[in-house]
Design a protein around this motif. Structure first.
Motif, PDB file in Angstrom:
ATOM      1  N   ASP A  43       0.424  -1.167  -0.082  1.00 16.46           N
ATOM      2  CA  ASP A  43      -0.113  -0.065   0.020  1.00 16.46           C
ATOM      3  C   ASP A  43       0.940   1.548  -0.086  1.00 16.46           C
ATOM      4  OD1 ASP A  43      -2.259  -1.279   0.352  1.00 16.46           O
ATOM      5  OD2 ASP A  43      -2.229  -1.695   2.952  1.00 16.46           O
ATOM      6  N   ILE A  44       2.567   1.098   0.425  1.00 22.08           N
ATOM      7  CA  ILE A  44       3.353   2.058  -0.010  1.00 22.08           C
ATOM      8  C   ILE A  44       2.821   3.116  -1.499  1.00 22.08           C
ATOM      9  CG2 ILE A  44       5.397   3.065   0.299  1.00 22.08           C
ATOM     10  CD1 ILE A  44       3.927   1.901   3.385  1.00 22.08           C
ATOM     11  N   ASP A 107       6.642   6.865  -6.943  1.00 25.18           N
ATOM     12  CA  ASP A 107       7.027   8.327  -7.158  1.00 25.18           C
ATOM     13  C   ASP A 107       8.386   8.685  -5.650  1.00 25.18           C
ATOM     14  OD1 ASP A 107       6.074   8.703  -9.145  1.00 25.18           O
ATOM     15  OD2 ASP A 107       4.139   9.700  -7.889  1.00 25.18           O
ATOM     16  N   PHE A 108       9.835   8.685  -6.863  1.00 22.98           N
ATOM     17  CA  PHE A 108      10.391   9.233  -5.299  1.00 22.98           C
ATOM     18  C   PHE A 108      11.595  10.375  -6.800  1.00 22.98           C
ATOM     19  CE2 PHE A 108      14.470   8.366  -3.634  1.00 22.98           C
ATOM     20  CZ  PHE A 108      14.768   8.637  -2.087  1.00 22.98           C
ATOM     21  N   ALA A 132       7.022   5.977   5.771  1.00 23.21           N
ATOM     22  CA  ALA A 132       6.384   6.040   4.517  1.00 23.21           C
ATOM     23  C   ALA A 132       4.397   5.916   4.317  1.00 23.21           C
ATOM     24  CB  ALA A 132       5.788   4.163   4.677  1.00 23.21           C
ATOM     25  N   SER A 133       4.351   6.218   3.433  1.00 21.52           N
ATOM     26  CA  SER A 133       2.232   7.168   3.838  1.00 21.52           C
ATOM     27  C   SER A 133       1.985   5.864   2.792  1.00 21.52           C
ATOM     28  CB  SER A 133       2.534   8.484   2.642  1.00 21.52           C
ATOM     29  OG  SER A 133       3.830   9.178   3.109  1.00 21.52           O
ATOM     30  N   LYS A 137      -2.722   7.309   6.224  1.00 17.60           N
ATOM     31  CA  LYS A 137      -1.735   6.884   7.339  1.00 17.60           C
ATOM     32  C   LYS A 137      -0.243   7.281   6.541  1.00 17.60           C
ATOM     33  CE  LYS A 137      -4.993   4.136   8.696  1.00 17.60           C
ATOM     34  NZ  LYS A 137      -5.371   2.383   9.387  1.00 17.60           N
ATOM     35  N   LYS A 138       0.695   6.768   7.847  1.00 18.50           N
ATOM     36  CA  LYS A 138       2.151   7.389   8.452  1.00 18.50           C
ATOM     37  C   LYS A 138       2.877   6.277   8.996  1.00 18.50           C
ATOM     38  CE  LYS A 138       2.824  11.965   6.648  1.00 18.50           C
ATOM     39  NZ  LYS A 138       2.905  11.412   5.047  1.00 18.50           N
TER      40      LYS A 138
END
Length: 471
Positions: A43-44, A107-108, A132-133, A137-138
């Motif tokens: 889910d990240i 994306d990074f 991590a998002s 949530k994080k």
């Protein structure tokens, strides 16, 4: 009692720094595992990395950002082809995407998602936080790179309290180790070999030790046969190539083993021996500075000392030596390093360069002493002498690069190790005034007293007196 294996002290990885490159790389890998264990990996959608303290101050020069990206992408520092590193980094930077764990593309953007914070976290000078998002949530976690490629978390000691050490012979200090050697009538390497057998088969031990030596030998060979300028902006010219060419002359060889035979046929006057030892050490750390594959011994910044001293033994002292002697040397070196790891530090960000070159010199001195017939007490004396004359050595890399003065310091550490071993061999340990444990304690006290600007921050010493513009 900590169970520190020889293979914890001698790790195969990519340069230029074990604490700033290999450690963050391993931390990124550990972060991926945490996400998988938490069942949120799939889910990240975004990852941010915050670097703190020394990791931030000299992170660019130590390729910490590269290491984090490679770790997040699932690359293994032991096996990734070093020629692929720049390609992988360029792809991430250009596409602004990363294949997280080599599975999930997200994306990074390295320029915005890797943040260099000059603040220090209280637990250790080398801190990094991954966030991590996923959805709204994080998930955040903090790791510390504590030198030699070791990573830990602030609550690691609590988590490890229930872990039972498998080693039959437990020791934290050299005094405890010598008592065991005396009681069992065994050498230091024999005691540690028994410890290693509790967690690996004998074949696995010999295989891994050979793999470590093969990596060291390959590193020296590459460094001695590569010319040019080191990357990073200091325009440091490689010196091992020219030095080697003058020393080897026209003697023929086609591979690394034939190379050793050819070196054995060279002149062995004192100056030539000194130059060969320096050449081997330079070669390793020039490869390290080029993001090559080296063995942390116990760190990348000090990776040249142990192979240079072992090579000295093979090509100068004992032409009949083979893998048996190589294994003995590496095992003994690992034991000495573990004593410093337990009682002080092997992190330059915590203790200055005494924690890197000083420890590597002590490791090499003790190992050489055992190979040359030293008793366990003489082995620890050799290690003590080597470290005693590195106490207070600062870490002040110019431009935050592991080049000046780091590369030359490996030659100094190697020469001191050989000298320390010879002094110990000619000394009765009963007359020794300074035991190894006292030097370990003194080194740690010195580390705590040392100003932070001399601890791998590039805020003092040569790093301030000489800058990139001057070069």
């Amino acid at each position: 009692m900590d169970c520190i294996s020889v293979f914890d002290m001698l790790k195969i990885g990519v340069g230029p720094s074990s604490s700033h490159t290999l450690g963050p790389w391993r931390a990124a890998e550990a972060f991926i595992k945490e996400l998988e264990m938490a069942s949120i990996f799939e889910d990240i959608t975004h990852v941010q990395v915050d670097l703190y303290g020394s990791l931030s101050l000299t992170g660019k020069g130590h390729a910490t950002d590269y290491a984090v990206m490679l770790g997040l992408s699932g690359a293994d520092p032991e096996y990734i082809p070093v020629d692929d590193i720049s390609t992988n980094i360029n792809t991430i930077s250009t596409d602004k995407k990363i294949k997280l764990g080599n599975k999930n593309v997200i994306d990074f953007n390295p320029s915005t998602d890797i943040i260099f914070n000059k603040d220090f976290l209280p637990f250790h000078a080398n801190g990094l936080m991954f966030t991590a998002s996923y959805g709204d949530k994080k998930y955040s976690t903090i790791f510390y790179s504590v030198g030699g490629g070791f990573i830990t978390k602030e609550d690691a000691e609590i988590a490890n309290m229930e872990v039972t050490c498998a080693f039959p012979y437990l020791f934290n200090t050299s005094t405890e180790l010598l008592e065991i050697c005396l009681r069992e009538n065994k050498s230091i390497s024999e005691i540690m070999f028994e410890n290693e057998k509790s967690i690996r088969t004998e074949d696995e031990i010999h295989y891994e030790l050979k793999r470590i030596w093969d990596t060291m030998l390959e590193c020296m060979y590459i460094g001695c046969h590569t010319e040019g300028i080191l990357p990073g902006g200091l325009n440091v010219k490689r010196r091992a190539f020219d030095m080697h060419r003058k020393l080897i002359g026209e003697r023929p060889y086609a591979n690394q083993q034939e190379w050793i035979i050819s070196i054995r046929k060279t002149t062995v006057y004192f100056r030539q021996i000194l130059k060969w030892v320096s050449c081997f050490a330079l070669a390793v750390n020039e490869v390290n500075a080029s993001l090559g594959r080296v063995v942390t011994a116990p760190t990348n910044g000090s990776a040249g000392v142990i192979p240079a001293v072992l090579m000295y033994y093979l090509v100068i002292e004992n032409h009949k030596a083979g893998q048996k002697e190589i294994d003995q040397f590496l095992i003994t070196a690992g034991v000495i390093g573990s004593i410093f790891k337990k009682g002080a530090t092997i992190s330059a960000a915590m203790g200055g360069c005494q924690a890197e070159i000083g420890v590597s010199s002590a490791m090499a001195a003790g190992a050489l002493c055992e190979l040359m017939g030293g008793t366990p007490a003489q082995v620890t004396m050799a290690a003590e002498i080597a470290m005693e004359h590195h106490l207070g050595l600062t870490c002040d890399p110019i431009g935050g690069l592991v080049q000046i003065p780091c590369i030359e310091r490996n030659t100094m550490g190697a020469v001191k190790a050989i000298n320390a071993a010879e002094l110990a061999l000619d000394t009765d340990p009963l007359f020794a005034k300074v035991p190894l444990d006292k030097v370990v304690n003194t080194m740690w006290e010195t580390a705590k007293d040392m100003n932070n600007k001399y601890k791998e921050t590039s805020e003092g010493g040569l790093a301030v007196a000489v800058n990139i513009a001057d070069c």
